[in-house]
Design an enzyme around this catalytic site. Structure first.
Site, PDB file in Angstrom:
ATOM      1  CB  SER A 171      44.486 -21.346  42.963  1.00  0.00           C
ATOM      2  OG  SER A 171      44.185 -21.824  41.667  1.00  0.00           O
TER       3      SER A 171
ATOM      4  CE1 TYR B 121      38.720 -21.506  38.801  1.00  0.00           C
ATOM      5  CE2 TYR B 121      41.069 -21.933  38.772  1.00  0.00           C
ATOM      6  CZ  TYR B 121      40.010 -21.048  38.706  1.00  0.00           C
ATOM      7  OH  TYR B 121      40.249 -19.714  38.550  1.00  0.00           O
TER       8      TYR B 121
ATOM      9  NE  ARG C 116      40.995 -14.424  32.087  1.00  0.00           N
ATOM     10  CZ  ARG C 116      41.321 -15.245  33.072  1.00  0.00           C
ATOM     11  NH1 ARG C 116      42.571 -15.680  33.181  1.00  0.00           N
ATOM     12  NH2 ARG C 116      40.414 -15.641  33.955  1.00  0.00           N
TER      13      ARG C 116
ATOM     14  CG  HIS D 204      37.884 -14.795  38.220  1.00  0.00           C
ATOM     15  ND1 HIS D 204      37.566 -16.067  38.597  1.00  0.00           N
ATOM     16  CD2 HIS D 204      39.192 -14.842  37.865  1.00  0.00           C
ATOM     17  CE1 HIS D 204      38.637 -16.850  38.467  1.00  0.00           C
ATOM     18  NE2 HIS D 204      39.640 -16.127  38.025  1.00  0.00           N
TER      19      HIS D 204
ATOM     20  CG  ASP E  92      37.311 -11.422  44.919  1.00  0.00           C
ATOM     21  OD1 ASP E  92      36.662 -11.063  43.922  1.00  0.00           O
ATOM     22  OD2 ASP E  92      37.801 -12.561  45.026  1.00  0.00           O
TER      23      ASP E  92
ATOM     24  N   GLY F  96      38.807  -5.616  43.037  1.00  0.00           N
ATOM     25  CA  GLY F  96      39.111  -4.186  43.015  1.00  0.00           C
ATOM     26  C   GLY F  96      39.705  -3.615  44.283  1.00  0.00           C
TER      27      GLY F  96
ATOM     28  N   GLY G 139      43.472  -9.863  45.600  1.00  0.00           N
ATOM     29  CA  GLY G 139      44.027 -10.629  44.482  1.00  0.00           C
ATOM     30  C   GLY G 139      45.313 -10.019  43.963  1.00  0.00           C
TER      31      GLY G 139
HETATM   32  C1  FNR Z   1      42.849 -14.994  39.763  1.00  0.00           C
HETATM   33  N1  FNR Z   1      41.656 -15.401  40.379  1.00  0.00           N
HETATM   34  C2  FNR Z   1      41.454 -16.746  40.640  1.00  0.00           C
HETATM   35  N2  FNR Z   1      40.331 -17.151  41.289  1.00  0.00           N
HETATM   36  C3  FNR Z   1      40.138 -18.453  41.602  1.00  0.00           C
HETATM   37  O1  FNR Z   1      39.117 -18.774  42.194  1.00  0.00           O
HETATM   38  N3  FNR Z   1      41.091 -19.372  41.268  1.00  0.00           N
HETATM   39  C4  FNR Z   1      42.244 -19.052  40.612  1.00  0.00           C
HETATM   40  O2  FNR Z   1      43.076 -19.892  40.316  1.00  0.00           O
HETATM   41  C5  FNR Z   1      42.427 -17.697  40.245  1.00  0.00           C
HETATM   42  N4  FNR Z   1      43.532 -17.301  39.559  1.00  0.00           N
HETATM   43  C6  FNR Z   1      43.779 -15.960  39.338  1.00  0.00           C
HETATM   44  C7  FNR Z   1      44.978 -15.575  38.729  1.00  0.00           C
HETATM   45  C8  FNR Z   1      45.254 -14.212  38.579  1.00  0.00           C
HETATM   46  C9  FNR Z   1      46.555 -13.803  37.942  1.00  0.00           C
HETATM   47  C10 FNR Z   1      44.338 -13.238  39.030  1.00  0.00           C
HETATM   48  C11 FNR Z   1      44.634 -11.766  38.914  1.00  0.00           C
HETATM   49  C12 FNR Z   1      43.147 -13.631  39.598  1.00  0.00           C
HETATM   50  C13 FNR Z   1      40.677 -14.412  40.866  1.00  0.00           C
HETATM   51  C14 FNR Z   1      41.011 -13.968  42.293  1.00  0.00           C
HETATM   52  O3  FNR Z   1      40.794 -14.982  43.216  1.00  0.00           O
HETATM   53  C15 FNR Z   1      40.136 -12.777  42.719  1.00  0.00           C
HETATM   54  O4  FNR Z   1      38.775 -13.082  42.539  1.00  0.00           O
HETATM   55  C16 FNR Z   1      40.471 -11.507  41.961  1.00  0.00           C
HETATM   56  O5  FNR Z   1      41.858 -11.393  41.716  1.00  0.00           O
HETATM   57  C17 FNR Z   1      39.985 -10.307  42.754  1.00  0.00           C
HETATM   58  O6  FNR Z   1      40.190  -9.132  42.079  1.00  0.00           O
HETATM   59  P1  FNR Z   1      41.466  -8.170  42.303  1.00  0.00           P
HETATM   60  O7  FNR Z   1      41.747  -8.104  43.797  1.00  0.00           O
HETATM   61  O8  FNR Z   1      42.597  -8.803  41.538  1.00  0.00           O
HETATM   62  O9  FNR Z   1      40.994  -6.911  41.719  1.00  0.00           O
END
Ligand code: FNR
Length: 392
Positions: free
Chosen positions: A120, A144, A181, A285, A316, A318, A339
């Site tokens: 990330s 990002y 959030r 996300h 992704d 879930g 994730g």
């Molecule tokens: C994320 N996700 C995320 N996505 C991304 O593109 N850059 C990021 O920095 C982050 N940071 C992040 C932090 C935390 C704590 C979580 C839980 C999620 C989203 C992540 O890549 C992914 O899309 C989701 O977490 C997928 O869903 P599940 O597997 O958590 O249900």
């Protein structure tokens, strides 16, 4: 298979094999802020719940007397390369709030387990240090995307990532500002505004960001960490989205495959095809951005039908068990990102914990396919014919 054998040897493992327990155990372990951040969903949490509920609508129909001599082949092909497993570590920011070793531990575990690691832009470890920890592993960089006025910073990030061996670029489109959030808001917590450098590691180590900061404020980042953190946060979460026409800029400055993360509609998937990118991640996300949004698995089949033969569809949001990976793959995804489960592993056991989570999910997937008479993760065996839709 070795994971399964060990699980039956009546020795208590350090980390549970019950995937639901990871979340509960991690809850006990974390500070209120870290908990709020990782469990935090957008709004009422409806999208996150829908993400999970969508898996229960599809059921695997096992076939019997499928005579095989080997366990299922889990390999898959994405972005022109073969991978041993259909799973990647999703990009997750500020991992040092979950474990002091943060991204170094998770990148090392991914490398060790032959699972691609997506880093990330909000990482709490520099691009170069993550690359070193990941070793010979396959690593991809998640962007990002700073606003166009900061294109020089974007170029700097991309060239650092390229130099450090990140072979594909994942561009997250759903987070030009963090979602609504309530859990973070209740804690008055923004993980990126911490004064202990954790939230700003990449900006902190970026020569272009550093020199611009000095020019603007007349001081080094170290002299006012809070202002620096706020500035970096505004840089990577500019508050407003780019447009489709801006993708050409990334194509010009990134030499390698580009994957758009956060796609939820057929129209957007088709635009991605028109622009000639190599892949999309069907993702919301993890339900952290738009409350009341569609479930990610729910939109997957339609998107696969529209574009699945023109680019690689990743999935992704879930995934919690082997069967979830099987279902997403049967619906046409070529690889699933995990994730939160790996974050729980990181919080509970550092590098070993992440390894354990990855091995457990893959072992579970292997045995689930094996017992369902599905010979491989290849679409010729793992496809919609093995699923039945059950509405309850
Ligand atoms: C994320 N996700 C995320 N996505 C991304 O593109 N850059 C990021 O920095 C982050 N940071 C992040 C932090 C935390 C704590 C979580 C839980 C999620 C989203 C992540 O890549 C992914 O899309 C989701 O977490 C997928 O869903 P599940 O597997 O958590 O249900």
């Amino acid at each position: 298979n070795s994971v399964y054998q060990r699980g039956l040897q009546f020795e208590r493992p350090t980390l549970s094999f019950q995937t639901a327990k990871w979340e509960a155990d991690a809850l006990d372990r974390m500070s209120a802020e870290s908990k709020g951040y990782v469990f935090g969903n957008a709004g009422t949490g409806e999208t996150a719940r829908k993400n999970r509920d969508a898996f229960a609508r599809w059921s695997i129909v096992p076939s019997r007397l499928v005579k095989t001599s080997a366990l299922p082949d889990l390999s898959t092909e994405v972005l022109g390369e073969k991978h041993a497993f259909p799973v990647a570590v999703a990009p997750v920011g500020v991992q040092r709030i979950f474990n002091p070793e943060g991204e170094v531990a998770s990148a090392a575990a991914a490398g060790r387990e032959s699972v691609p690691y997506i880093m990330s832009t909000a990482s709490s470890t520099s691009i170069e240090d993550v690359a070193e920890a990941n070793g010979d592993g396959v690593r991809w960089y998640q962007l990002y995307w700073p606003a166009n006025e900061h294109n020089d910073i974007t170029i700097s990030l991309l060239s650092r990532a390229k130099k450090a061996g990140f072979s594909a670029l994942f561009v997250t489109l759903d987070t030009y500002i963090l979602g609504w959030r309530p859990s973070d808001m209740d804690n008055g917590y923004n993980p990126f505004l911490r004064s202990d450098k954790i939230g700003v590691a990449i900006g902190f180590s970026d020569p272009v960001f550093r020199s611009q900061f000095k020019e603007k404020h007349g001081i080094e980042i170290e002299e006012d960490m809070h202002t620096a953190a706020a500035e970096w946060t505004r840089t990577i979460f500019p508050g407003f989205s780019h447009g489709w026409e801006d993708i050409a800029f990334l194509q010009k400055h990134w030499d390698g495959p580009i994957v758009l993360k956060g796609i939820q509609s057929v129209t957007d998937a088709q635009k991605a095809v028109e622009l000639g990118v190599q892949g999309i991640v069907v993702s919301n996300h993890g339900g952290r951005q738009v409350d009341g949004g569609v479930s990610s698995l729910g939109v997957l089949p339609r998107i696969v039908d529209a574009v699945g033969d023109k680019l690689d569809v990743f999935f992704d949001s879930g995934i919690r068990a082997g069967a979830d990976i099987a279902k997403a793959m049967a619906l046409g995804a070529r690889m699933c990102l995990v994730g939160r489960p790996f974050v729980y592993g990181l919080a509970l056991g550092g590098e070993e914990g992440v390894s354990h989570v990855l091995k457990t999910l893959l072992g579970d997937l292997e045995l689930t396919l094996h017992l369902a008479g599905i010979e491989s993760a290849n679409p010729k065996h793992l496809n919609r014919a093995i699923l039945e839709r059950e509405d309850h």
